[in-house]
Write an enzyme that holds these catalytic residues in place. Structure first.
Site, mmCIF file in Angstrom:
data_model
loop_
_atom_site.group_PDB
_atom_site.id
_atom_site.type_symbol
_atom_site.label_atom_id
_atom_site.label_comp_id
_atom_site.label_asym_id
_atom_site.label_seq_id
_atom_site.Cartn_x
_atom_site.Cartn_y
_atom_site.Cartn_z
ATOM 1 N N GLY A 236 6.214 -0.022 3.075
ATOM 2 C CA GLY A 236 6.217 0.326 1.636
ATOM 3 C C GLY A 236 4.050 0.958 2.044
ATOM 4 O O GLY A 236 3.838 1.022 3.559
ATOM 5 N N SER A 237 3.470 1.276 1.090
ATOM 6 C CA SER A 237 2.343 1.484 1.274
ATOM 7 C C SER A 237 1.512 0.331 1.165
ATOM 8 O O SER A 237 1.585 -0.927 2.074
ATOM 9 C CB SER A 237 1.683 1.373 -0.367
ATOM 10 O OG SER A 237 2.320 0.640 -1.255
ATOM 11 N N GLY A 241 1.426 -3.575 1.868
ATOM 12 C CA GLY A 241 0.990 -4.719 2.875
ATOM 13 C C GLY A 241 0.317 -5.373 3.005
ATOM 14 O O GLY A 241 -0.518 -6.965 3.673
ATOM 15 N N GLU A 258 5.503 -2.536 7.855
ATOM 16 C CA GLU A 258 5.625 -0.536 8.448
ATOM 17 C C GLU A 258 4.961 -0.216 6.987
ATOM 18 O O GLU A 258 5.513 -0.085 6.438
ATOM 19 C CB GLU A 258 6.946 -0.888 8.523
ATOM 20 C CG GLU A 258 8.157 -1.168 9.397
ATOM 21 C CD GLU A 258 7.781 -0.852 10.528
ATOM 22 O OE1 GLU A 258 7.094 0.324 11.035
ATOM 23 O OE2 GLU A 258 8.043 -1.652 11.890
ATOM 24 N N CYS A 292 6.483 8.715 5.642
ATOM 25 C CA CYS A 292 5.063 7.797 6.547
ATOM 26 C C CYS A 292 4.979 8.818 7.755
ATOM 27 O O CYS A 292 3.807 8.162 8.180
ATOM 28 C CB CYS A 292 6.136 6.732 6.884
ATOM 29 S SG CYS A 292 7.630 6.349 7.666
HETATM 30 P P1 NAD Z 1 5.177 0.944 -2.305
HETATM 31 O O1 NAD Z 1 4.515 -0.093 -1.772
HETATM 32 O O2 NAD Z 1 5.139 1.212 -3.919
HETATM 33 O O3 NAD Z 1 6.438 -0.091 -2.509
HETATM 34 C C1 NAD Z 1 7.242 -0.126 -1.379
HETATM 35 C C2 NAD Z 1 8.227 -1.796 -1.387
HETATM 36 O O4 NAD Z 1 6.974 -2.704 -2.015
HETATM 37 C C3 NAD Z 1 9.303 -1.315 -2.799
HETATM 38 O O5 NAD Z 1 10.398 -2.312 -2.895
HETATM 39 C C4 NAD Z 1 7.865 -2.186 -4.271
HETATM 40 O O6 NAD Z 1 8.468 -3.067 -5.217
HETATM 41 C C5 NAD Z 1 7.946 -3.332 -2.943
HETATM 42 N N1 NAD Z 1 6.150 -4.107 -3.570
HETATM 43 C C6 NAD Z 1 5.591 -3.918 -3.745
HETATM 44 N N2 NAD Z 1 4.153 -4.898 -3.935
HETATM 45 C C7 NAD Z 1 5.063 -5.655 -3.470
HETATM 46 C C8 NAD Z 1 4.098 -7.197 -3.477
HETATM 47 N N3 NAD Z 1 3.111 -6.950 -3.771
HETATM 48 N N4 NAD Z 1 5.025 -7.953 -2.892
HETATM 49 C C9 NAD Z 1 6.672 -7.747 -2.845
HETATM 50 N N5 NAD Z 1 6.490 -6.557 -2.931
HETATM 51 C C10 NAD Z 1 6.146 -5.573 -3.617
HETATM 52 O O7 NAD Z 1 5.999 2.323 -1.444
HETATM 53 P P2 NAD Z 1 6.250 3.514 -2.356
HETATM 54 O O8 NAD Z 1 5.797 4.010 -3.117
HETATM 55 O O9 NAD Z 1 8.076 2.912 -2.246
HETATM 56 O O10 NAD Z 1 6.713 4.081 -0.397
HETATM 57 C C11 NAD Z 1 5.825 5.103 0.291
HETATM 58 C C12 NAD Z 1 4.777 3.666 0.973
HETATM 59 O O11 NAD Z 1 5.504 3.820 1.831
HETATM 60 C C13 NAD Z 1 3.709 5.210 1.356
HETATM 61 O O12 NAD Z 1 2.043 4.382 2.006
HETATM 62 C C14 NAD Z 1 4.022 4.845 3.102
HETATM 63 O O13 NAD Z 1 4.006 5.830 4.439
HETATM 64 C C15 NAD Z 1 4.872 3.480 3.665
HETATM 65 N N6 NAD Z 1 6.610 4.026 4.005
HETATM 66 C C16 NAD Z 1 5.859 3.760 5.427
HETATM 67 C C17 NAD Z 1 7.356 3.855 6.678
HETATM 68 C C18 NAD Z 1 6.958 3.401 8.169
HETATM 69 O O14 NAD Z 1 7.789 2.406 8.327
HETATM 70 N N7 NAD Z 1 5.867 3.267 7.951
HETATM 71 C C19 NAD Z 1 7.907 3.931 6.631
HETATM 72 C C20 NAD Z 1 8.823 4.650 4.581
HETATM 73 C C21 NAD Z 1 7.070 4.159 3.638
#
Ligand code: NAD
Length: 504
Positions: A236-237, A241, A258, A292
């Protein structure tokens, strides 16, 4: 439109073996970016049911870790067969929930099939090393054992592939999995879990090996904090992380992170533009800029910049934007209104910071979906890498910056805090070698004459710096799901201490 889409979605779920009545509820809305509206209500998990899911997975792993790895591989192989059989229906759900065009949705499911095949092969190759011992009559070896429960947290934009990368490897390496998908893509997760449950039943594996928890970040936090979850693989974002990484580290858990990217492609004077331009268009505008690995920065040599921008603008103008189910569509919708607002905000900032909009950025409205958010992918020429260029905006904006020599291009390339994917377009081999060398691009993925997006499963996937450092998928990424054990076996019948120590 919503009624039709709900019916279509329900059909796809049933085809995939989901009991639609059992998942219905009023805790969470399953929404589609194709309409911007709710498809139907779902039940969500609570902290208590999440803890129960973790306990059940933990118990399942105790039995699973004793099953020989090649036998574990048969369960993953069965999952691959079921995915092959249900490729169309699952891809349809990916289009409904993530808005991906048909071909990309099918590609995402293909990636799942690929990783299952890879993981089955791997189940006979979880090699440990044997080292010569310094002591006579001794043997020294390393072996790899399962970690326990792997928690998978995934993002909306790869709603199924990321789970499969983690799950296929985690299962063959003897772990159980608890998955917290994005709150935007619960239906695809429910469908994948139904297929996994079937693969588990068909191969008589422990029934709780793959648990799903539905809900928002609060239940993700239960997973993050549970001492029973040995590995947290979170996609995720970078913001996410930053929260998850330290929490897992505080309890000495292992994390695979990731996170966000801010990927650049360099276009050198010798680049073959017949290869470079279409590759950049796919990587920057494809998936509506919501990968991503999407190309967000174009670092182009000043001698070819006008020509490259002109060709890109022409290509952008011909992009078909619309219904992702339509075979001719190349750009589907953004995930939601917030995403659209963030794109507009970044475009406004880019303008304030000296940017010049070349094309795109406007909303494209359709009568049948007034709450959907489609946009024309944008190209903005920037005077330098200003603040807005340094951060990831998860939308189709391509910032163009020029350079004069390769050293400057590499410096610009590496100046951002993220380190996921990069590419150089050049016909000069020395230049290409320099770019992929230790003194070149600092990303986890560095391509030559190929765009930044569209990785294959055979290579380890992930990035450096604020992208989190995790690796998933190919080569030795399986080691992230196992603990390494070093063993000394003494068959000499005598006591010999290492380093010649004499203890009387
Ligand atoms: P997001 O960070 O908003 O959410 C990702 C996941 O994390 C969701 O399931 C969310 O519920 C969970 N989450 C958020 N905060 C949390 C916390 N504090 N504790 C536990 N879980 C939590 O991301 P998004 O908007 O769904 O996706 C887009 C982002 O993901 C972009 O920044 C993109 O670059 C990144 N991404 C990275 C990769 C990679 O492999 N590097 C792949 C896909 C997406």
């Amino acid at each position: 439109m919503t009624t039709d889409l709900t019916a279509r979605t329900t059909d796809a779920l049933r085809t995939l073996g989901v009991d639609v009545d059992a998942i219905s509820g009023s805790d969470l809305d399953a929404r589609s970016p194709l309409t911007g509206q709710s498809l139907f209500g779902l039940k969500a998990d609570t902290a208590e049911s999440t803890a129960q899911a973790i306990d059940a997975a933990y118990q399942a792993h105790l039995a699973w870790r004793e099953v020989p790895a090649p036998v574990r591989g048969q369960t993953v192989a069965r999952l691959g067969e079921l995915l092959t059989e249900h490729k169309q229906a699952l891809a349809e759900l990916v289009t409904v929930e993530a808005g991906k065009i048909k071909s990309e949705a099918l590609g995402e499911v293909q990636e799942m099939i690929d990783i299952c095949q890879f993981a089955q092969g791997l189940s006979r190759q979880l090699y440990g090393k044997t080292m010569p011992s310094e002591r006579a009559g001794h043997r020294l070896q390393e072996s790899w054992h399962p970690m326990g429960v792997v928690g998978v947290i995934s993002a909306f934009n790869f709603p199924v592939a990321v789970w499969s990368w983690n799950t296929a490897l985690a299962l063959v390496t003897g772990n159980a999995v608890v998955w917290k998908p994005s709150e935007a893509t619960s239906l695809t997760a429910i469908a994948c879990t139904a297929l996994l449950d079937r693969a588990i039943a068909d191969t008589e594996a422990p029934s709780d090996l793959g648990k799903l928890i539905i809900g928002d970040r609060a239940i993700g936090e239960v997973l993050v904090d549970s001492p029973k979850v040995a590995v947290v693989s979170a996609t995720g974002s970078t913001r996410m992380g930053r929260e998850v990484g330290p929490r897992v580290a505080a309890r000495f858990g292992r994390s695979i992170l990731e996170l966000g990217g801010n990927n650049a492609a360099v276009v050198a004077p010798s680049a073959d533009l017949a290869v470079a331009v279409p590759s950049i268009v796919f990587a920057a505008a494809g998936t509506a800029g919501q990968r991503c690995t999407s190309t967000r920065r174009l670092i182009v040599h000043e001698s070819v910049a006008d020509e490259v921008v002109d060709k890109l603008a022409k290509a952008y103008d011909s992009l078909a934007i619309g219904d992702p189910f339509d075979e001719s569509t190349l750009v589907g919708p953004l995930i939601n209104a917030d995403s659209y607002e963030r794109m507009q905000q970044s475009l406004a900032e880019a303008k304030e910071q000296g940017g010049e909009l070349v094309t795109g950025g406007d909303r494209v409205e359709f009568d049948h979906a007034p709450e959907g958010h489609w946009v024309k992918p944008a190209i903005v020429r920037m005077p330098s890498q200003t603040d807005v260029v340094m951060r990831e905006t998860f939308a189709p904006i391509l910032y163009v910056i020029t350079y004069t020599d390769l050293a400057e291009a590499i410096e610009l390339h590496n100046a951002v805090p993220q380190g996921l994917s990069s590419g150089i377009f050049t016909s000069d081999q020395a230049e290409a070698e320099r770019f992929i060398s230790a003194a070149g691009a600092d990303c986890g993925i560095v391509n030559v004459n190929t765009g930044t997006s569209g990785a294959e499963i055979g290579g380890a996937f992930g990035g450096e710096k604020e992208t989190g450092g995790g690796r998933e998928s190919g080569t030795d990424a399986w080691q992230g799901y196992m603990r390494r054990q070093t063993t000394t076996i003494n068959y000499s019948g005598t006591v010999q201490l290492a380093q010649g120590v004499d203890f009387g």
